[in-house]
Design a protein around this motif. Structure first.
Motif, PDB file in Angstrom:
ATOM      1  N   MET A   1       5.902  20.086   3.355  1.00  0.00           N
ATOM      2  CA  MET A   1       5.127  19.216   4.247  1.00  0.00           C
ATOM      3  C   MET A   1       4.303  18.242   3.435  1.00  0.00           C
ATOM      4  O   MET A   1       4.359  17.025   3.594  1.00  0.00           O
ATOM      5  CB  MET A   1       4.214  20.122   5.107  1.00  0.00           C
ATOM      6  N   ASN A   2       3.507  18.836   2.507  1.00  0.00           N
ATOM      7  CA  ASN A   2       2.684  18.014   1.646  1.00  0.00           C
ATOM      8  C   ASN A   2       3.528  17.054   0.819  1.00  0.00           C
ATOM      9  O   ASN A   2       3.203  15.892   0.646  1.00  0.00           O
ATOM     10  CB  ASN A   2       1.878  18.919   0.704  1.00  0.00           C
ATOM     11  N   PHE A   3       4.616  17.580   0.356  1.00  0.00           N
ATOM     12  CA  PHE A   3       5.542  16.813  -0.475  1.00  0.00           C
ATOM     13  C   PHE A   3       6.090  15.601   0.289  1.00  0.00           C
ATOM     14  O   PHE A   3       6.116  14.491  -0.211  1.00  0.00           O
ATOM     15  CB  PHE A   3       6.689  17.737  -0.906  1.00  0.00           C
ATOM     16  N   LYS A   4       6.431  15.834   1.550  1.00  0.00           N
ATOM     17  CA  LYS A   4       6.961  14.767   2.398  1.00  0.00           C
ATOM     18  C   LYS A   4       5.919  13.658   2.593  1.00  0.00           C
ATOM     19  O   LYS A   4       6.198  12.475   2.494  1.00  0.00           O
ATOM     20  CB  LYS A   4       7.333  15.356   3.777  1.00  0.00           C
TER      21      LYS A   4
ATOM     22  N   LYS B   1       5.426  11.300  -0.131  1.00  0.00           N
ATOM     23  CA  LYS B   1       6.484  10.301  -0.222  1.00  0.00           C
ATOM     24  C   LYS B   1       6.274   9.178   0.787  1.00  0.00           C
ATOM     25  O   LYS B   1       6.533   8.014   0.515  1.00  0.00           O
ATOM     26  CB  LYS B   1       7.846  10.952   0.046  1.00  0.00           C
ATOM     27  N   ILE B   2       5.795   9.570   1.972  1.00  0.00           N
ATOM     28  CA  ILE B   2       5.705   8.594   3.056  1.00  0.00           C
ATOM     29  C   ILE B   2       4.504   7.670   2.902  1.00  0.00           C
ATOM     30  O   ILE B   2       4.601   6.465   3.126  1.00  0.00           O
ATOM     31  CB  ILE B   2       5.644   9.320   4.425  1.00  0.00           C
ATOM     32  N   ILE B   3       3.351   8.219   2.465  1.00  0.00           N
ATOM     33  CA  ILE B   3       2.113   7.442   2.466  1.00  0.00           C
ATOM     34  C   ILE B   3       2.208   6.137   1.644  1.00  0.00           C
ATOM     35  O   ILE B   3       1.874   5.074   2.149  1.00  0.00           O
ATOM     36  CB  ILE B   3       0.923   8.320   2.022  1.00  0.00           C
ATOM     37  N   PRO B   4       2.714   6.189   0.407  1.00  0.00           N
ATOM     38  CA  PRO B   4       2.798   4.925  -0.351  1.00  0.00           C
ATOM     39  C   PRO B   4       3.648   3.887   0.365  1.00  0.00           C
ATOM     40  O   PRO B   4       3.325   2.703   0.363  1.00  0.00           O
ATOM     41  CB  PRO B   4       3.450   5.335  -1.663  1.00  0.00           C
ATOM     42  N   GLN B   5       4.696   4.362   1.027  1.00  0.00           N
ATOM     43  CA  GLN B   5       5.560   3.414   1.726  1.00  0.00           C
ATOM     44  C   GLN B   5       4.833   2.790   2.909  1.00  0.00           C
ATOM     45  O   GLN B   5       4.953   1.592   3.162  1.00  0.00           O
ATOM     46  CB  GLN B   5       6.818   4.134   2.219  1.00  0.00           C
TER      47      GLN B   5
END
Lengths: 346, 383
Positions: free
Chosen positions: B1-4, B7-11
């Motif tokens: 979850m944290n890993f996902k 990945k998403i936040i910078p995008q």
């Protein structure tokens, strides 16, 4: 007691600040363009890329011409020095965007005043400094002496982005003649193509034809036909929405024309301060408070006349003496049979 | 979850920044236009344009709309791009192969051509072809006929135009010829695979392409007439040719300059492609008895093409975009007609420049898509 002194001083300070603000004229506060110009120390003026008599730079980069003189007049009025102008050469295509985007503050570039330009695209025309009309130039050897001799298939060289393209269509359509328009982006290429024989005729404003003719390899082989197919009142343009700046440019031009009407020129302007005629005294700033309305001092018009000259001087220096159009035609004062007529400066 | 999430936040942040930047520009433009009393809108496209264009592929004059003027400019741009791409490809391939020629003279000539034309700025070359070459051409009344009834003059190239009778039947015959060529080609392939026999497919195809259309002339009621240009006097010294097909000198100069310039780059792509194939390939092909033509066609070219195509696509895109220099010599392309005259007459700078940019983007993307599809098709399928 100490508290009272402190309060008093702050009151004085507040009043002083308020006073400082009110001495900065209301006009200057209202006109962002005037304020910016005074802060920068020069007038930003858009001119042509080289049209002898109107706006043309010599080898040393000095601009001359009747369009240039309008900007110099504004600089003399606003900054006190007619040389404090930064000229930006613009193509016909770029000119309005340069003005509306704020790159320049005056566009003085042989621009025709039309309804759609005035009303539609955020511009305001302030007056007319040259009454022109579109004409045709042909080779003498063609034997053509009138536009009525044009035949189907005539090719006409011109510039894009001008009223010329529209007038040309109206003209040929009304005569029922089919024609081939060859429209270039820059005037120099039009001249080169016409000179090479690509086109049978070159059409643009008559003043432009007279000026461009001097650039042809053999000017004497070409004539400008007598017919005028359109009205082309050329004048300076400002951005819409700054009425004080608009008034300054308008009246800088008007003062030059009015000065000629009253016989005030660059040589006798100082002496005219003691004139008997109140209209002349107002014109040279010896009477009345005309400058105050723009947020300028009272000698603004005197500086224009002294540094740039009146309209007649400007015309003679740039257009008549250079042999472009020795005859003033409609650009003569109304008192001398022309149509130059400006509202009174009072 | 944290890993996902990591990945998403910078995008998301990147997306937000991009949206904000564009939003700021749009907002800024909106405010400035409001201040100056300019309205944004595309209503002007349906207004009467009231200016004429020198050269148009479709029916157009000033009584048509700005939208139609846009179409005129677009078609003229596509025309130059299309002719330019064809000529520059043919010329580029020839020069590219010539640069590898064992003949010293041919090799040097090709090299000098490439080095000269790719190192002189394109705008200068356009001016050269238009002004220098144009001045050298004769006036219409002094021109000598070329190939019978064509005239190359300072006012353009005048050639006879075709007047067809039953043109549709002629077209059908060409389509029929192409279909039969495809059928024969498939048959020849099968024949070679099954029995090892080779059919002269090339000669048969040429024959079919000539004979079938020819038959329609003899039996199908198809006829072809020529309209020949005739000299017409406009004034004592002014002449022009009337009738037939007239090609303006602006189009000729522009096509010539664009083709000669772009062909140098394509020639280098072709040379790189051929030199990129190892010598062993050629020797191996020769050792199994293939002729030099077969070696080029069956062994070298299929492998060279995948090196040649991607950089050549770039050159096609460059040629299309460079065609916008047309404005300098009065060829009525999209930039001159739409982003030039139409922009000036309407004053709609933002709208017109956006439309023009989007148009060039679409043309470029279409060429890219087409070439990428072709590149994929010829790529070596490794198993």
């Amino acid at each position: 007691m100490f508290k009272l002194i402190k309060q008093l001083t702050s009151l004085v300070a507040v009043i002083a600040v308020l006073f400082a603000f009110t001495t900065e004229s209301m006009a200057a506060k209202k006109s962002k363009t005037l304020k910016n110009t005074q802060k920068k120390g020069f007038v930003r003026c858009g001119v042509s890329q080289g049209l002898p008599g109107f706006s043309n730079a010599d080898a040393a980069g000095n601009w001359t011409g009747v369009d240039v003189d309008v900007c110099r007049a504004v600089a003399a009025a606003v900054l006190g020095d007619a040389n404090k102008v930064k000229f930006t050469p613009l193509s016909a295509k770029e000119r309005f965007t340069a003005l509306t985007s704020g790159e320049i503050d005056i566009l003085s570039r042989n621009t025709t005043w039309t309804l759609s330009r005035d009303a539609d695209i955020g511009l305001t025309f302030v007056g007319v400094n040259f009454y022109d009309g579109q004409g045709f130039m042909v080779r003498k050897s063609s034997g053509i002496t009138s536009t009525s001799q044009f035949k189907d298939g005539t090719s006409a060289c011109t510039n894009i982005g001008t009223t010329t393209e529209l007038n040309m269509r109206d003209f040929f359509n009304s005569k029922g003649i089919s024609y081939e328009p060859v429209a270039f982006e820059k005037a120099d290429e039009v001249v080169a193509a016409y000179d090479a024989g690509r086109c049978d005729t070159y059409t643009t404003d008559k003043s432009g034809l007279a000026a461009q003719r001097t650039k042809l390899s053999n000017p004497d082989d070409h004539i400008v036909l007598p017919e005028t197919i359109s009205k082309e009142p050329l004048g300076p343009v400002v951005r819409q929405g700054d009425s004080v700046w608009e008034d300054i440019v308008r009246w800088s031009l008007n003062v030059m024309i009015e000065a000629e009407e009253y016989g005030v020129n660059s040589a006798n302007a100082d002496a005219m301060k003691t004139s008997e005629n109140p209209a002349i005294k107002r014109l040279v700033g010896a009477e009345g408070e005309l400058g105050a309305a723009f947020g300028l001092d009272n000698e603004w018009s005197l500086r224009i006349i002294k540094q740039v000259g009146n309209y007649g001087e400007s015309y003679k220096r740039n257009i008549a003496d250079t042999g472009i159009l020795p005859d003033r035609g409609p650009n003569e004062l109304w008192t001398k049979g022309g149509i130059l007529y400006v509202p009174p400066a009072r | 979850m944290n890993f996902k999430l990591n990945k998403i936040i910078p995008q998301l942040v990147t997306l937000l920044v991009v949206v904000l930047i564009f939003g700021f520009f749009a907002f800024n433009a909106q405010i400035n236009m409001d201040n100056r009393g300019i309205e944004f809108g595309f209503g002007f496209l349906t207004q009467e344009s009231s200016f004429d264009v020198q050269f148009s592929l479709i029916d157009y004059d000033g009584s048509h709309s700005y939208a139609r003027a846009y179409l005129v400019g677009l078609l003229n741009t596509l025309l130059v791009a299309f002719i330019g791409i064809i000529i520059s490809t043919i010329l580029g391939v020839i020069v590219g192969i010539a640069r590898l020629s064992p003949n010293y003279l041919i090799e040097r000539t090709a090299a000098v051509y490439v080095e000269f034309f790719r190192n002189v700025p394109l705008l200068l070359q356009i001016f050269f072809w238009y002004f220098a070459a144009l001045r050298a051409l004769p006036l219409p009344q002094d021109s000598e006929p070329i190939l019978g009834f064509s005239y190359l003059t300072i006012k353009g190239l005048y050639t006879p135009s075709f007047v067809w009778e039953n043109l549709n039947i002629f077209f059908y015959s060409i389509i029929a010829a192409i279909i039969s060529i495809v059928v024969i080609k498939n048959y020849a392939k099968k024949l070679q695979e099954n029995q090892g026999k080779q059919l002269p497919v090339f000669s048969i195809s040429i024959g079919l392409l000539i004979i079938l259309p020819l038959l329609t002339f003899l039996t199908g009621g198809v006829s072809l007439d020529f309209e020949i240009p005739v000299l017409k006097q406009l004034s004592t010294t002014g002449f022009i040719y009337e009738g037939g097909l007239s090609i303006p000198p602006e189009l000729i100069a522009l096509t010539l300059a664009l083709s000669l310039y772009t062909a140098t780059f394509i020639a280098e792509c072709v040379r790189a492609g051929i030199q990129g194939i190892s010598k062993g390939q050629k020797e191996a092909a020769a050792s199994i008895g293939l002729t030099p033509n077969q070696i080029l066609k069956l062994v070298i070219m299929p492998q060279a093409l995948r090196i040649i195509i991607p950089p050549t696509t770039n050159q096609y895109l460059n040629l299309t975009k460079n065609s916008s220099l047309a404005a300098a010599i009065a060829y009525p392309d999209l930039v001159l007609v739409f982003a030039g005259t139409a922009l000036m007459q309407t004053g709609r700078a933002i709208e017109i420049v956006s439309i023009t940019m989007l148009t060039y983007l679409s043309i470029s993307l279409s060429i890219s898509l087409l070439m990428n599809w072709y590149n994929k098709k010829i790529a070596i399928k490794e198993k």
